[in-house]
Design a protein around this motif. Structure first.
Motif, PDB file in Angstrom:
ATOM      1  N   THR A  25     -24.215 -77.127  89.214  1.00 19.28           N
ATOM      2  CA  THR A  25     -25.121 -76.973  88.075  1.00 19.28           C
ATOM      3  C   THR A  25     -25.898 -78.229  87.714  1.00 19.28           C
ATOM      4  O   THR A  25     -26.854 -78.164  86.941  1.00 19.28           O
ATOM      5  N   LYS A  26     -25.527 -79.380  88.249  1.00 25.00           N
ATOM      6  CA  LYS A  26     -26.242 -80.607  87.896  1.00 25.00           C
ATOM      7  C   LYS A  26     -27.667 -80.576  88.436  1.00 25.00           C
ATOM      8  O   LYS A  26     -28.011 -79.742  89.294  1.00 25.00           O
ATOM      9  N   ARG A  27     -28.499 -81.479  87.919  1.00 24.60           N
ATOM     10  CA  ARG A  27     -29.865 -81.577  88.427  1.00 24.60           C
ATOM     11  C   ARG A  27     -29.835 -81.965  89.902  1.00 24.60           C
ATOM     12  O   ARG A  27     -29.106 -82.875  90.299  1.00 24.60           O
ATOM     13  N   ASP A  28     -30.629 -81.267  90.713  1.00 24.65           N
ATOM     14  CA  ASP A  28     -30.614 -81.446  92.161  1.00 24.65           C
ATOM     15  C   ASP A  28     -29.238 -81.161  92.742  1.00 24.65           C
ATOM     16  O   ASP A  28     -28.843 -81.739  93.767  1.00 24.65           O
ATOM     17  N   GLY A  29     -28.506 -80.263  92.087  1.00 19.82           N
ATOM     18  CA  GLY A  29     -27.218 -79.826  92.606  1.00 19.82           C
ATOM     19  C   GLY A  29     -27.389 -78.715  93.619  1.00 19.82           C
ATOM     20  O   GLY A  29     -28.497 -78.418  94.080  1.00 19.82           O
ATOM     21  N   ILE A  30     -26.274 -78.064  93.944  1.00 16.86           N
ATOM     22  CA  ILE A  30     -26.294 -77.051  94.997  1.00 16.86           C
ATOM     23  C   ILE A  30     -27.256 -75.909  94.666  1.00 16.86           C
ATOM     24  O   ILE A  30     -28.022 -75.463  95.530  1.00 16.86           O
ATOM     25  N   VAL A 165     -35.043 -70.555 111.234  1.00 15.36           N
ATOM     26  CA  VAL A 165     -35.736 -71.293 110.180  1.00 15.36           C
ATOM     27  C   VAL A 165     -34.748 -71.750 109.110  1.00 15.36           C
ATOM     28  O   VAL A 165     -34.786 -72.898 108.659  1.00 15.36           O
ATOM     29  N   VAL A 166     -33.866 -70.859 108.689  1.00 13.85           N
ATOM     30  CA  VAL A 166     -32.877 -71.220 107.659  1.00 13.85           C
ATOM     31  C   VAL A 166     -32.011 -72.386 108.127  1.00 13.85           C
ATOM     32  O   VAL A 166     -31.719 -73.309 107.355  1.00 13.85           O
ATOM     33  N   ALA A 167     -31.604 -72.350 109.390  1.00 15.39           N
ATOM     34  CA  ALA A 167     -30.765 -73.429 109.912  1.00 15.39           C
ATOM     35  C   ALA A 167     -31.560 -74.720 110.091  1.00 15.39           C
ATOM     36  O   ALA A 167     -31.080 -75.812 109.760  1.00 15.39           O
ATOM     37  N   THR A 168     -32.795 -74.601 110.592  1.00  7.29           N
ATOM     38  CA  THR A 168     -33.593 -75.789 110.887  1.00  7.29           C
ATOM     39  C   THR A 168     -34.184 -76.401 109.629  1.00  7.29           C
ATOM     40  O   THR A 168     -34.527 -77.593 109.632  1.00  7.29           O
ATOM     41  N   ALA A 169     -34.307 -75.633 108.560  1.00  5.58           N
ATOM     42  CA  ALA A 169     -34.845 -76.180 107.310  1.00  5.58           C
ATOM     43  C   ALA A 169     -34.010 -77.322 106.771  1.00  5.58           C
ATOM     44  O   ALA A 169     -34.459 -78.072 105.897  1.00  5.58           O
ATOM     45  N   THR A 170     -32.805 -77.475 107.298  1.00  4.68           N
ATOM     46  CA  THR A 170     -31.969 -78.615 106.928  1.00  4.68           C
ATOM     47  C   THR A 170     -32.674 -79.933 107.225  1.00  4.68           C
ATOM     48  O   THR A 170     -32.467 -80.938 106.538  1.00  4.68           O
ATOM     49  N   LEU A 171     -33.546 -79.935 108.247  1.00  5.89           N
ATOM     50  CA  LEU A 171     -34.278 -81.150 108.613  1.00  5.89           C
ATOM     51  C   LEU A 171     -35.264 -81.574 107.539  1.00  5.89           C
ATOM     52  O   LEU A 171     -35.758 -82.705 107.567  1.00  5.89           O
ATOM     53  N   ALA A 172     -35.559 -80.680 106.595  1.00  4.77           N
ATOM     54  CA  ALA A 172     -36.519 -81.021 105.538  1.00  4.77           C
ATOM     55  C   ALA A 172     -36.081 -82.261 104.767  1.00  4.77           C
ATOM     56  O   ALA A 172     -36.913 -83.041 104.294  1.00  4.77           O
ATOM     57  N   ALA A 173     -34.774 -82.453 104.653  1.00  2.63           N
ATOM     58  CA  ALA A 173     -34.268 -83.599 103.899  1.00  2.63           C
ATOM     59  C   ALA A 173     -34.653 -84.919 104.556  1.00  2.63           C
ATOM     60  O   ALA A 173     -34.717 -85.954 103.885  1.00  2.63           O
ATOM     61  N   LEU A 174     -34.910 -84.903 105.862  1.00  7.29           N
ATOM     62  CA  LEU A 174     -35.272 -86.138 106.560  1.00  7.29           C
ATOM     63  C   LEU A 174     -36.697 -86.590 106.243  1.00  7.29           C
ATOM     64  O   LEU A 174     -37.045 -87.741 106.490  1.00  7.29           O
ATOM     65  N   VAL A 175     -37.519 -85.668 105.726  1.00 10.70           N
ATOM     66  CA  VAL A 175     -38.916 -86.009 105.418  1.00 10.70           C
ATOM     67  C   VAL A 175     -39.217 -85.706 103.952  1.00 10.70           C
ATOM     68  O   VAL A 175     -40.320 -85.281 103.602  1.00 10.70           O
ATOM     69  N   ALA A 176     -38.238 -85.913 103.100  1.00 13.62           N
ATOM     70  CA  ALA A 176     -38.390 -85.715 101.654  1.00 13.62           C
ATOM     71  C   ALA A 176     -38.790 -84.294 101.312  1.00 13.62           C
ATOM     72  O   ALA A 176     -39.542 -84.059 100.367  1.00 13.62           O
ATOM     73  N   GLY A 177     -38.271 -83.338 102.092  1.00 12.15           N
ATOM     74  CA  GLY A 177     -38.649 -81.950 101.867  1.00 12.15           C
ATOM     75  C   GLY A 177     -37.667 -81.162 101.026  1.00 12.15           C
ATOM     76  O   GLY A 177     -37.926 -80.024 100.683  1.00 12.15           O
ATOM     77  N   GLY A 179     -34.042 -79.145  99.937  1.00 10.82           N
ATOM     78  CA  GLY A 179     -33.190 -78.160 100.574  1.00 10.82           C
ATOM     79  C   GLY A 179     -31.753 -78.646 100.709  1.00 10.82           C
ATOM     80  O   GLY A 179     -31.399 -79.757 100.317  1.00 10.82           O
ATOM     81  N   LEU A 180     -30.919 -77.790 101.279  1.00 11.06           N
ATOM     82  CA  LEU A 180     -29.497 -78.094 101.393  1.00 11.06           C
ATOM     83  C   LEU A 180     -29.221 -79.280 102.312  1.00 11.06           C
ATOM     84  O   LEU A 180     -28.143 -79.870 102.257  1.00 11.06           O
ATOM     85  N   GLY A 181     -30.164 -79.630 103.142  1.00  9.49           N
ATOM     86  CA  GLY A 181     -29.991 -80.786 104.004  1.00  9.49           C
ATOM     87  C   GLY A 181     -29.804 -82.074 103.233  1.00  9.49           C
ATOM     88  O   GLY A 181     -29.227 -83.049 103.757  1.00  9.49           O
ATOM     89  N   ARG A 182     -30.260 -82.110 101.988  1.00 13.27           N
ATOM     90  CA  ARG A 182     -30.091 -83.319 101.174  1.00 13.27           C
ATOM     91  C   ARG A 182     -28.624 -83.609 100.910  1.00 13.27           C
ATOM     92  O   ARG A 182     -28.226 -84.769 100.782  1.00 13.27           O
ATOM     93  N   ILE A 183     -27.808 -82.572 100.813  1.00 15.45           N
ATOM     94  CA  ILE A 183     -26.367 -82.786 100.625  1.00 15.45           C
ATOM     95  C   ILE A 183     -25.797 -83.504 101.842  1.00 15.45           C
ATOM     96  O   ILE A 183     -24.986 -84.435 101.714  1.00 15.45           O
ATOM     97  N   ILE A 184     -26.243 -83.105 103.030  1.00 18.27           N
ATOM     98  CA  ILE A 184     -25.727 -83.700 104.257  1.00 18.27           C
ATOM     99  C   ILE A 184     -26.206 -85.140 104.402  1.00 18.27           C
ATOM    100  O   ILE A 184     -25.413 -86.053 104.690  1.00 18.27           O
ATOM    101  N   THR A 185     -27.509 -85.368 104.203  1.00 21.97           N
ATOM    102  CA  THR A 185     -28.040 -86.725 104.368  1.00 21.97           C
ATOM    103  C   THR A 185     -27.466 -87.676 103.320  1.00 21.97           C
ATOM    104  O   THR A 185     -27.139 -88.827 103.633  1.00 21.97           O
ATOM    105  N   LEU A 186     -27.333 -87.192 102.085  1.00 21.45           N
ATOM    106  CA  LEU A 186     -26.747 -88.034 101.034  1.00 21.45           C
ATOM    107  C   LEU A 186     -25.281 -88.326 101.332  1.00 21.45           C
ATOM    108  O   LEU A 186     -24.793 -89.438 101.090  1.00 21.45           O
ATOM    109  N   GLY A 187     -24.567 -87.337 101.872  1.00 15.35           N
ATOM    110  CA  GLY A 187     -23.169 -87.551 102.228  1.00 15.35           C
ATOM    111  C   GLY A 187     -23.016 -88.617 103.302  1.00 15.35           C
ATOM    112  O   GLY A 187     -22.131 -89.475 103.220  1.00 15.35           O
ATOM    113  N   PHE A 188     -23.890 -88.576 104.310  1.00 15.07           N
ATOM    114  CA  PHE A 188     -23.842 -89.611 105.349  1.00 15.07           C
ATOM    115  C   PHE A 188     -24.169 -90.986 104.758  1.00 15.07           C
ATOM    116  O   PHE A 188     -23.545 -91.992 105.103  1.00 15.07           O
ATOM    117  N   ARG A 189     -25.155 -91.007 103.867  1.00 16.77           N
ATOM    118  CA  ARG A 189     -25.565 -92.285 103.286  1.00 16.77           C
ATOM    119  C   ARG A 189     -24.428 -92.899 102.464  1.00 16.77           C
ATOM    120  O   ARG A 189     -24.248 -94.110 102.455  1.00 16.77           O
TER     121      ARG A 189
END
Length: 249
Positions: A25-30, A165-177, A179-189
């Motif tokens: 429920t947080k801002r920019d949450g799931i 498309v749903v699976a590949t949209a995860t890459l959007a997080a790599l270009v400031a796009g 989506g759920l990919g942000r959880i993965i990239t932030l977790g790695f960071r």
């Protein structure tokens, strides 16, 4: 601790991450990222649908462009979506959701176009000629005869493209796009591998739900008698014949 124990711990961390209401429920949450992911994916699939299906119908109806569709399908496999996003970065399109949507739409066009073309070419030519003999125009033949019969293959292309498309949209997080990919990239960071696993689980679950939803849509749109698979299997199963004692042998 061995690799197996570390994997179990990270999976447990992922479950705890997903069970925390604050992460949803947080801002920019799931929930926010899920909506963003769905918006990017839906726009990409719809854009590809508007382009690919009419072109596939035209080429399939006329019987032309078979080589073009095969070549396009082969080229699409050789050009990764991330490469397109990198190219867009040095153009006026830049980074962000727009670039991601365009790249995903380009990625989704070939399977839709190829399956639509193959579906139309697979329609029995005798049926098509019979429709023309009945006075159908070419447009009516395409929309009222060929399209319903080609629907199963057409929807297979749409389903394949949508899941990709749903699976590949995860890459959007790599270009400031987003989506759920942000959880993965932030977790790695942050070296929070529980969040990485949680993001992967969410993306995989969304892809499976997309597949199931489009299977249901395809079943509804396919002409013919509608029967649920388990009911069909039950009806087709042999029924034992009763004996004189009323007990089957």
């Amino acid at each position: 601790m061995g690799a197996g124990g570390a994997g179990v711990n990270r999976f447990g961390d992922a479950i705890r991450y997903l069970n925390d209401p604050f992460n949803w429920t947080k801002r920019d949450g799931i929930l926010d990222l899920l909506v963003e992911h769905l918006r990017i994916s839906a726009l990409a699939v719809l854009a590809a649908l508007v382009v690919a299906v009419p072109v596939g119908m035209l080429l399939g109806h006329t019987g032309r462009g078979g080589g073009f569709t095969v070549a396009l399908s082969n080229v699409s496999r050789a050009v990764p979506t991330l490469a397109l996003l990198t190219v867009f970065a040095v153009t006026p399109i830049g980074f962000g959701p727009t670039a991601t949507t365009i790249a995903l739409a380009v990625f989704a066009v070939p399977p839709m176009l190829t399956n639509t073309y193959v579906g139309f070419r697979g329609v029995d030519r005798d049926v098509v000629e019979a429709a023309r003999a009945m006075g159908f125009s070419e447009r009516q033949v395409a929309t009222r005869v060929e399209l319903p019969l080609a629907m199963p293959l057409l929807m297979t292309g749409v389903r394949t493209a949508a899941v990709q498309v749903v699976a590949t949209a995860t890459l959007a997080a790599l270009v400031a796009g987003g989506g759920l990919g942000r959880i993965i990239t932030l977790g790695f960071r942050q070296q929070d591998y529980g969040a990485v696993v949680a993001g992967a689980i969410l993306v995989a679950a969304l892809a499976v739900l997309t597949e199931l939803l489009l299977v249901a849509v395809s079943w509804a749109l396919t002409p013919g008698e509608k029967r649920l698979p388990f009911l069909t299997a039950r009806r087709n199963s042999p029924v034992p014949e009763p004996t004189a004692a009323g007990v089957p042998l």
